[in-house]
Design a protein around this motif. Structure first.
Motif, mmCIF file in Angstrom:
data_model
loop_
_atom_site.group_PDB
_atom_site.id
_atom_site.type_symbol
_atom_site.label_atom_id
_atom_site.label_comp_id
_atom_site.label_asym_id
_atom_site.label_seq_id
_atom_site.Cartn_x
_atom_site.Cartn_y
_atom_site.Cartn_z
ATOM 1 N N LEU A 180 0.828 -1.782 0.019
ATOM 2 C CA LEU A 180 0.195 -0.377 0.432
ATOM 3 C C LEU A 180 0.836 1.060 -0.315
ATOM 4 O O LEU A 180 0.123 2.341 -0.044
ATOM 5 C CB LEU A 180 -1.107 -0.139 1.101
ATOM 6 N N SER A 181 2.277 1.361 -0.168
ATOM 7 C CA SER A 181 3.566 2.744 0.386
ATOM 8 C C SER A 181 4.544 2.061 -1.135
ATOM 9 O O SER A 181 5.835 1.562 -0.662
ATOM 10 C CB SER A 181 3.453 3.047 1.496
ATOM 11 N N PRO A 182 4.252 2.160 -2.445
ATOM 12 C CA PRO A 182 5.109 2.558 -3.271
ATOM 13 C C PRO A 182 6.035 3.462 -3.137
ATOM 14 O O PRO A 182 5.807 4.257 -2.446
ATOM 15 C CB PRO A 182 3.949 2.517 -4.408
ATOM 16 N N ASP A 183 7.342 2.811 -3.428
ATOM 17 C CA ASP A 183 8.676 3.916 -2.577
ATOM 18 C C ASP A 183 8.742 4.632 -2.173
ATOM 19 O O ASP A 183 9.220 4.906 -1.421
ATOM 20 C CB ASP A 183 8.006 5.080 -4.094
ATOM 21 N N GLY A 184 8.943 3.434 -0.432
ATOM 22 C CA GLY A 184 8.541 3.783 0.748
ATOM 23 C C GLY A 184 7.549 4.774 1.607
ATOM 24 O O GLY A 184 8.135 5.157 2.139
ATOM 25 N N LYS A 185 7.520 5.236 0.671
ATOM 26 C CA LYS A 185 6.340 6.384 0.678
ATOM 27 C C LYS A 185 4.795 5.822 1.273
ATOM 28 O O LYS A 185 4.137 5.469 0.617
ATOM 29 C CB LYS A 185 5.751 7.108 0.173
ATOM 30 N N PHE A 186 4.508 6.359 2.377
ATOM 31 C CA PHE A 186 3.385 6.040 3.346
ATOM 32 C C PHE A 186 2.382 6.485 2.851
ATOM 33 O O PHE A 186 2.117 7.871 2.203
ATOM 34 C CB PHE A 186 3.223 6.383 4.932
ATOM 35 N N MET A 193 -4.491 2.608 7.154
ATOM 36 C CA MET A 193 -4.055 2.843 8.552
ATOM 37 C C MET A 193 -4.673 2.441 9.386
ATOM 38 O O MET A 193 -3.843 2.130 10.600
ATOM 39 C CB MET A 193 -4.670 4.362 8.402
ATOM 40 N N GLN A 194 -5.909 1.575 8.868
ATOM 41 C CA GLN A 194 -5.561 0.593 9.896
ATOM 42 C C GLN A 194 -5.076 -1.012 9.364
ATOM 43 O O GLN A 194 -4.751 -1.467 10.467
ATOM 44 C CB GLN A 194 -7.261 -0.443 8.625
ATOM 45 N N THR A 195 -3.732 -0.875 8.686
ATOM 46 C CA THR A 195 -3.162 -1.878 8.870
ATOM 47 C C THR A 195 -1.826 -1.825 9.824
ATOM 48 O O THR A 195 -1.466 -2.807 10.119
ATOM 49 C CB THR A 195 -2.116 -2.013 7.902
ATOM 50 N N LYS A 196 -1.804 -0.456 10.104
ATOM 51 C CA LYS A 196 -0.440 0.272 10.763
ATOM 52 C C LYS A 196 -0.790 0.081 12.653
ATOM 53 O O LYS A 196 -0.149 -0.521 12.855
ATOM 54 C CB LYS A 196 -0.089 1.713 9.965
ATOM 55 N N SER A 197 -2.337 0.577 12.186
ATOM 56 C CA SER A 197 -2.958 0.148 13.871
ATOM 57 C C SER A 197 -2.963 -1.377 13.385
ATOM 58 O O SER A 197 -3.040 -1.599 15.095
ATOM 59 C CB SER A 197 -4.036 0.942 13.597
ATOM 60 N N SER A 198 -3.488 -2.486 13.285
ATOM 61 C CA SER A 198 -3.149 -3.695 13.380
ATOM 62 C C SER A 198 -1.441 -4.111 13.540
ATOM 63 O O SER A 198 -2.062 -4.691 14.989
ATOM 64 C CB SER A 198 -3.445 -3.527 12.008
ATOM 65 N N ILE A 199 -1.045 -3.648 13.316
ATOM 66 C CA ILE A 199 0.699 -4.243 13.198
ATOM 67 C C ILE A 199 0.902 -3.219 14.700
ATOM 68 O O ILE A 199 1.382 -4.174 15.607
ATOM 69 C CB ILE A 199 1.972 -3.831 12.525
ATOM 70 N N ARG A 200 0.419 -2.361 15.155
ATOM 71 C CA ARG A 200 1.101 -2.064 16.351
ATOM 72 C C ARG A 200 -0.003 -2.529 17.830
ATOM 73 O O ARG A 200 0.870 -3.273 18.880
ATOM 74 C CB ARG A 200 0.347 -0.551 16.795
ATOM 75 N N SER A 201 -1.113 -3.143 17.614
ATOM 76 C CA SER A 201 -2.269 -3.655 18.895
ATOM 77 C C SER A 201 -1.289 -4.690 18.536
ATOM 78 O O SER A 201 -1.028 -5.511 20.296
ATOM 79 C CB SER A 201 -3.708 -3.748 17.819
ATOM 80 N N ILE A 202 -0.876 -5.920 17.197
ATOM 81 C CA ILE A 202 0.191 -7.740 17.303
ATOM 82 C C ILE A 202 1.158 -7.513 18.236
ATOM 83 O O ILE A 202 1.630 -8.128 19.404
ATOM 84 C CB ILE A 202 -0.231 -8.170 15.476
ATOM 85 N N GLU A 203 1.701 -6.001 18.239
ATOM 86 C CA GLU A 203 2.576 -5.781 18.620
ATOM 87 C C GLU A 203 2.707 -5.668 19.758
ATOM 88 O O GLU A 203 3.621 -5.927 20.828
ATOM 89 C CB GLU A 203 3.997 -4.381 18.477
ATOM 90 N N THR A 204 1.765 -5.523 20.550
ATOM 91 C CA THR A 204 1.658 -4.903 22.006
ATOM 92 C C THR A 204 1.368 -6.672 22.323
ATOM 93 O O THR A 204 1.145 -6.341 23.560
ATOM 94 C CB THR A 204 0.023 -3.717 22.543
ATOM 95 N N GLU A 205 0.563 -6.685 21.959
ATOM 96 C CA GLU A 205 -0.104 -8.528 22.259
ATOM 97 C C GLU A 205 1.022 -9.018 22.737
ATOM 98 O O GLU A 205 1.382 -9.882 23.533
ATOM 99 C CB GLU A 205 -0.856 -9.343 21.854
ATOM 100 N N LEU A 206 1.713 -8.863 21.709
ATOM 101 C CA LEU A 206 3.361 -9.822 21.977
ATOM 102 C C LEU A 206 4.104 -9.779 23.079
ATOM 103 O O LEU A 206 4.590 -9.816 23.601
ATOM 104 C CB LEU A 206 4.483 -9.890 20.655
ATOM 105 N N ARG A 207 4.331 -7.817 23.759
ATOM 106 C CA ARG A 207 4.685 -8.121 23.968
ATOM 107 C C ARG A 207 4.727 -8.337 25.418
ATOM 108 O O ARG A 207 5.276 -8.425 26.557
ATOM 109 C CB ARG A 207 5.479 -6.088 24.584
ATOM 110 N N SER A 208 2.736 -8.089 25.695
ATOM 111 C CA SER A 208 2.224 -8.850 26.668
ATOM 112 C C SER A 208 2.348 -9.924 27.249
ATOM 113 O O SER A 208 2.084 -9.983 28.466
ATOM 114 C CB SER A 208 1.202 -8.106 26.833
ATOM 115 N N LEU A 209 3.007 -10.690 26.477
ATOM 116 C CA LEU A 209 3.288 -12.277 26.508
ATOM 117 C C LEU A 209 4.635 -12.597 27.848
ATOM 118 O O LEU A 209 4.475 -13.038 28.433
ATOM 119 C CB LEU A 209 3.404 -13.148 25.575
#
Length: 301
Positions: A180-186, A193-209
């Motif tokens: 969704l971000s051609p040439d490395g530009k967001f 935006m939803q994909t980036k939010s999903s990544i943050r949410s999964i990373e938080t869940e991973l850290r909580s383990l």
């Protein structure tokens, strides 16, 4: 004017008592040496029929529990058995007599090492309501520990798979974001935006383990509070007096304000702190309380 003093004597060989006495005596003979006749534990001069009858009932209940659970009986020293019988003889509540019987069974069980001289005294000092409350608290604690220990065991067993699954999801979402971000530009699209939010949410869940195991272990080792709303004030005071419970204090600091005077002529600045500290108290079951209640309960397979 004279009066004749009448002395009431009990016929201990009567048909009403003979059977119960023989059963109780044969059971006590296994618990102590020298023989029961030399100690005079059950039948003493001036002993009341009421106390004697309580002893008979409790001993017969203990004998039945030993037979039911196939207890391998060991003898008890007179120093322990005599105070037990003395205190038990004053108990006429049927439910508490069951507790007295269970306590004796656990003390004579050769597979256990319960020879606490203070337990008979403690039991003699408790009402049925006080004992029932403490027992319910212990049962609740055991259930909590069992459930949390099971959860901890399952978590430890599956943690590696959960971590790998979360890491895989993160890589999948990152790959999606790159498309969704051609040439490395967001790209500020809704999907990006939803994909980036999903990544943050999964990373938080991973850290909580990393903290979940620690949290579960702390919950398992946490003391069990006694619900004081279910007991009268003098009863909780009695439980604390006996060492079965104790009051713990927890302090927490609240919000505070800082006042800095605006005096320009001062060569220094003074700061006043207003700190609100709240103290909460709770009554918890002690280790002695747990051991005591356990010792007064029938052991089940």
């Amino acid at each position: 004017m004279s009066s004749d003093k009448k002395t009431t004597k009990f016929d201990l060989s009567s048909s009403a008592l003979e059977s119960g006495i023989d059963i109780a005596k044969s059971f006590v003979d296994k618990l102590v040496t020298p023989p029961i006749e030399e100690l005079g534990l059950l039948v003493k001069d001036q002993i009341s029929y009421w106390r004697f009858n309580n002893q008979i009932r409790i001993l017969n209940k203990a004998k039945a529990l030993c037979e039911k659970n196939k207890i391998n009986i060991k003898s008890l020293p007179p120093k322990l058995l005599c105070p037990y019988l003395e205190n038990a003889s004053l108990e006429d509540d049927n439910d508490l007599q069951d507790k007295w019987a269970a306590l004796l069974v656990n003390m004579v069980d050769s597979e256990q090492n319960i020879q606490n001289h203070v337990f008979p005294y403690i039991l003699s000092q408790l009402s049925k309501d006080e004992f029932d409350l403490l027992e319910s608290v212990l049962i609740e604690k055991k259930k909590r520990i069992f459930d949390l220990s099971k959860e901890l065991s399952e978590f430890i067993e599956t943690r590696s798979n959960i971590e790998n699954s979360l890491k895989l999801k993160i890589e999948e979402q990152k790959a999606k974001l790159e498309k969704l971000s051609p040439d490395g530009k967001f790209v500020f699209s809704s999907e990006a935006m939803q994909t980036k939010s999903s990544i943050r949410s999964i990373e938080t869940e991973l850290r909580s383990l990393a903290y979940k195991e620690l949290v579960l272990r702390r919950q398992i080792s946490a003391p069990q509070s006694i619900p004081e709303q279910n007991i009268k004030e003098f009863e909780i005071a009695n439980i604390i007096r006996l060492g079965l419970a104790k009051v713990v204090y927890e302090a927490s600091a609240g919000t505070h304000s800082i006042d800095i005077p605006g005096d320009r002529e001062s060569s220094y600045t003074s700061v006043d702190f207003d700190i609100e500290i709240e103290t909460e108290t709770s009554t918890i079951l002690t280790e002695l309380g747990e051991l005591f209640i356990d010792a007064c309960r029938e052991k089940t397979a």
